[in-house]
Design an enzyme around this catalytic site. Structure first.
Site, PDB file in Angstrom:
ATOM      1  N   GLY A  83       0.862  -1.177   0.000  1.00  0.00           N
ATOM      2  CA  GLY A  83       0.000   0.000   0.000  1.00  0.00           C
ATOM      3  C   GLY A  83       0.890   1.215   0.000  1.00  0.00           C
ATOM      4  N   CYS A 142       5.551  -5.910   1.472  1.00  0.00           N
ATOM      5  CA  CYS A 142       5.807  -4.464   1.522  1.00  0.00           C
ATOM      6  C   CYS A 142       5.125  -3.811   2.717  1.00  0.00           C
ATOM      7  CB  CYS A 142       5.402  -3.813   0.198  1.00  0.00           C
ATOM      8  SG  CYS A 142       6.058  -2.147   0.035  1.00  0.00           S
ATOM      9  N   TYR A 143       4.060  -3.057   2.493  1.00  0.00           N
ATOM     10  CA  TYR A 143       3.328  -2.499   3.632  1.00  0.00           C
ATOM     11  C   TYR A 143       2.925  -3.629   4.581  1.00  0.00           C
ATOM     12  CZ  TYR A 143      -0.008   0.315   6.275  1.00  0.00           C
ATOM     13  OH  TYR A 143      -0.665   0.970   7.284  1.00  0.00           O
ATOM     14  N   HIS A 148       8.290  -6.915  -3.579  1.00  0.00           N
ATOM     15  CA  HIS A 148       6.985  -7.251  -4.171  1.00  0.00           C
ATOM     16  C   HIS A 148       7.087  -8.507  -5.035  1.00  0.00           C
ATOM     17  CE1 HIS A 148       4.586  -3.642  -3.234  1.00  0.00           C
ATOM     18  NE2 HIS A 148       5.742  -3.002  -3.252  1.00  0.00           N
ATOM     19  N   GLU A 193       4.754 -10.044  -6.354  1.00  0.00           N
ATOM     20  CA  GLU A 193       3.670 -10.095  -7.343  1.00  0.00           C
ATOM     21  C   GLU A 193       4.007  -9.382  -8.646  1.00  0.00           C
ATOM     22  OE1 GLU A 193       3.825  -8.145  -4.763  1.00  0.00           O
ATOM     23  OE2 GLU A 193       2.603  -6.329  -4.935  1.00  0.00           O
ATOM     24  N   SER A 226     -23.249  -7.619 -27.482  1.00  0.00           N
ATOM     25  CA  SER A 226     -22.692  -6.507 -28.251  1.00  0.00           C
ATOM     26  C   SER A 226     -21.662  -6.991 -29.265  1.00  0.00           C
ATOM     27  CB  SER A 226     -22.006  -5.537 -27.294  1.00  0.00           C
ATOM     28  OG  SER A 226     -20.865  -6.176 -26.736  1.00  0.00           O
ATOM     29  N   GLY A 227     -21.239  -8.259 -29.135  1.00  0.00           N
ATOM     30  CA  GLY A 227     -20.137  -8.726 -29.973  1.00  0.00           C
ATOM     31  C   GLY A 227     -18.825  -8.683 -29.213  1.00  0.00           C
ATOM     32  N   GLY A 228     -18.813  -8.021 -28.061  1.00  0.00           N
ATOM     33  CA  GLY A 228     -17.606  -7.940 -27.232  1.00  0.00           C
ATOM     34  C   GLY A 228     -17.397  -9.227 -26.437  1.00  0.00           C
ATOM     35  N   VAL A 229     -16.221  -9.311 -25.808  1.00  0.00           N
ATOM     36  CA  VAL A 229     -15.858 -10.527 -25.080  1.00  0.00           C
ATOM     37  C   VAL A 229     -16.814 -10.788 -23.917  1.00  0.00           C
ATOM     38  CG1 VAL A 229     -13.992 -11.735 -23.898  1.00  0.00           C
ATOM     39  CG2 VAL A 229     -13.452  -9.911 -25.500  1.00  0.00           C
ATOM     40  N   ASP A 230     -17.048  -9.770 -23.096  1.00  0.00           N
ATOM     41  CA  ASP A 230     -17.767 -10.007 -21.847  1.00  0.00           C
ATOM     42  C   ASP A 230     -19.190 -10.491 -22.083  1.00  0.00           C
ATOM     43  OD1 ASP A 230     -15.426  -8.952 -20.981  1.00  0.00           O
ATOM     44  OD2 ASP A 230     -16.256  -7.026 -20.361  1.00  0.00           O
ATOM     45  N   SER A 231     -19.929  -9.776 -22.926  1.00  0.00           N
ATOM     46  CA  SER A 231     -21.322 -10.193 -23.121  1.00  0.00           C
ATOM     47  C   SER A 231     -21.378 -11.533 -23.851  1.00  0.00           C
ATOM     48  CB  SER A 231     -22.122  -9.114 -23.857  1.00  0.00           C
ATOM     49  OG  SER A 231     -21.656  -8.943 -25.171  1.00  0.00           O
ATOM     50  N   LYS A 254     -10.291 -10.152 -16.516  1.00  0.00           N
ATOM     51  CA  LYS A 254     -10.482 -10.193 -17.969  1.00  0.00           C
ATOM     52  C   LYS A 254      -9.813 -11.408 -18.625  1.00  0.00           C
ATOM     53  CE  LYS A 254     -12.043  -7.825 -21.576  1.00  0.00           C
ATOM     54  NZ  LYS A 254     -13.287  -7.025 -21.626  1.00  0.00           N
TER      55      LYS A 254
END
Ligand code: XMP
Length: 517
Positions: free
Chosen positions: A61, A88-89, A176, A178, A230-235, A373
């Site tokens: 953080g 870290c923090y 870190h 990560e 919509s043609g997008g990935v998510d929908s 994503k």
């Protein structure tokens, strides 16, 4: 009690002490095939005990542990007997709670540092070479580890770069693990998860699909669900997942505003109607949109009209369907954390608020709200969605309307679609196309003189935009080979009647944006 998503799944809780670190940690844990969720830093020991996670990770953080209003955790968390790893923090917070010393040296350490292991028999850093590269970003650091801890690594400026107390199952690093710059970071995370906490690496895309399917069935029962495509990935992934879960109880509505790229609308119909056999309502609304947009040149105004019309068309369809009580939405995990977290910087407003018309209401179902994503893409691929959809580049909701400067006409859309298809075809055939984040054509609102054969032309230019980026927040124009630029330019001018010039945009972001509007 609310129904949590993965009751059966060993879960790691990542305590969010700020900024974007917690996101990254949660993703790395999932890459190690362990399910993880982000929780606020001030979650109580009682609540954690109730949820029974297999391990806890304290994120980094931006604050100093001594700063006024610095976030502090419930000290009881360190006494639950659950393995805890602090970064870290997180190491400073652990040391502070357990009586270590954090002197105010005012000597920070930022960027690459050489990590030297001083306790080869340690658990957390097992398998990490004696000297390796790590990433630091801190001002204060632990000077003396709390009683019971062994210091396991140091750097030139940080005496306690890592420490552990296996008896109490407490581990921490000042660096870190990560971030990708830490050479053996993922090894450290895997050591903690698999060896120390004993969590097997079993979280896979198949788990995600099976569990989501079970959860959706339980949630909707015999009800019907509507989903906007919509043609997008998510929908697309939402639709494919819901179809797997409830089959014919799902109806998808594809509002085709006529502003998609070449062949995109056909592909949506082909994929969902022909391949998946989903009940699909294809609303061909191009004329309706073009008449609303006629003469409109202001970009914000275009966006407003397109957005409002989408919901109007969508609800016109949705309300004619009998017995539909649920509306599916492609909300992702980052949207949920950003609108719900106490500490994460609010970068974007929650953009998923739905303007229900008066008297209309559907319950929301958000089957992707626990996923990042890249996980959504993996689920899509596993469900058999075509590559063009799974790896689709970011594309604005208002579509080509933001890539046509000035007013929008059918003729301009046709020109842009053809030129854009050439840009996409040529760059995707380049062997380094993965280095480019996004590429497309833009049609500006000007004409200029040229000559073709013996004839003077007065045509439009096309601007080619191609950028390298990690997250679209910043971007650099892509250094495409001259030969590739030449091929695109020749093809566009020869194949697209009405275009007589091609320009390449060499502006980074900032100061430019990725899109032209
Ligand atoms: P800018 O142009 O602001 O774009 O640099 C940043 C990223 O966002 C995408 N973009 C959108 N995505 N709906 C979306 O889903 C939109 O309205 C929208 N506008 C821009 C853009 O393509 C780029 O990746």
């Amino acid at each position: 009690m609310t129904h949590t998503y993965h009751e059966e799944q060993p879960t790691v809780l990542v305590l969010d002490f700020g900024a974007q670190y917690a996101h990254l940690i949660a993703r790395r844990v999932r890459e190690a095939r362990v399910y993880s969720e982000i929780v606020p830093y001030d979650i109580t020991a009682e609540e954690v005990a109730r949820r029974g996670p297999a391990a806890l990770i304290l994120s980094g953080g931006p604050a100093s542990v001594y700063a006024e209003g610095a976030p502090h955790m419930d000290a009881g968390l360190l006494e639950l007997g659950i393995p805890v790893l602090g970064f870290c923090y997180g190491i400073q917070e652990m040391a502070l709670q357990l009586g270590g010393a954090i002197p105010k040296t005012d000597i920070g350490e930022y960027g690459f540092a050489e990590l030297t292991i001083v306790e080869p028999e340690c658990e957390l850093l097992a398998g990490v070479p004696e000297v390796s590269q790590c990433w630091m970003s801190h001002r204060d650091s632990v000077g003396t580890a709390p009683t019971g801890f062994t210091v396991t690594a140091r750097t030139a400026t940080t005496a306690v770069a890592a420490m552990e107390d296996p008896a109490r199952r407490l581990y921490a690093t000042q660096f870190h693990p990560e971030v990708a710059h830490t050479e053996f970071g993922q090894q450290v995370i895997r050591n903690f998860l698999h060896e120390i906490a004993g969590i097997p690496p079993v979280w896979t895309m198949v788990n995600i699909i099976d569990e989501t399917v079970a959860l959706v069935r339980e949630q909707v029962g015999e009800d019907r669900v509507i989903c906007g495509l919509s043609g997008g990935v998510d929908s697309s992934v939402v639709a494919a997942l819901l179809h797997r879960a409830i089959g014919d109880q799902l109806t998808c509505v594809f509002v085709d505003h006529g502003l998609l790229r070449l062949n995109e609308a056909e592909q949506v119909v082909r994929t969902f109607r022909d391949q998946f056999h989903i009940d699909l309502v294809h609303v061909e609304a191009e004329e309706r949109y073009l008449s609303l947009l006629a003469g409109v040149t202001d970009p914000e105004e275009k966006r407003r009209i397109i957005g409002e019309e989408f919901w109007k068309v969508f609800f016109e369809e949705a309300t004619t369907l009998e017995g539909v009580t649920w509306l599916a939405q492609g909300t992702l995990y980052p949207d949920v954390i950003e609108s719900g977290s106490k500490t994460a910087a609010k970068i974007k407003s929650h953009h998923n608020l739905i303007p229900f018309p008066q008297g209309v209401h559907f319950d929301l179902i958000e089957p992707l709200k626990h996923l990042f994503k890249d996980e959504v893409r993996a689920v899509g691929a596993e469900l058999g969605l075509p590559d063009e959809i799974v790896h689709r580049q970011p594309f604005p909701g208002p579509g080509l309307a933001v890539r046509i400067i000035g007013d929008i006409t059918h003729e301009k859309l046709e020109l842009l679609r053809l030129a854009d298809a050439i840009v996409r075809e040529e760059i995707s055939a380049w062997d380094r196309d993965r280095e480019v984040w996004q590429y497309f054509a833009v049609l500006p609102d000007i004409r200029s003189v040229g000559v073709m054969g013996d004839e003077r032309t007065y045509g439009r230019p096309i601007i080619v935009r191609a950028v390298a980026s990690a997250d679209a927040m910043t971007a650099d124009w892509a250094r495409l080979p001259h030969e590739l630029l030449a091929r695109m330019s020749n093809r566009i001018i020869n194949e697209v009647d009405g275009i007589n010039r091609v320009a390449y945009d060499i502006t980074s972001k900032p100061p430019g944006t990725i899109e032209w509007e």
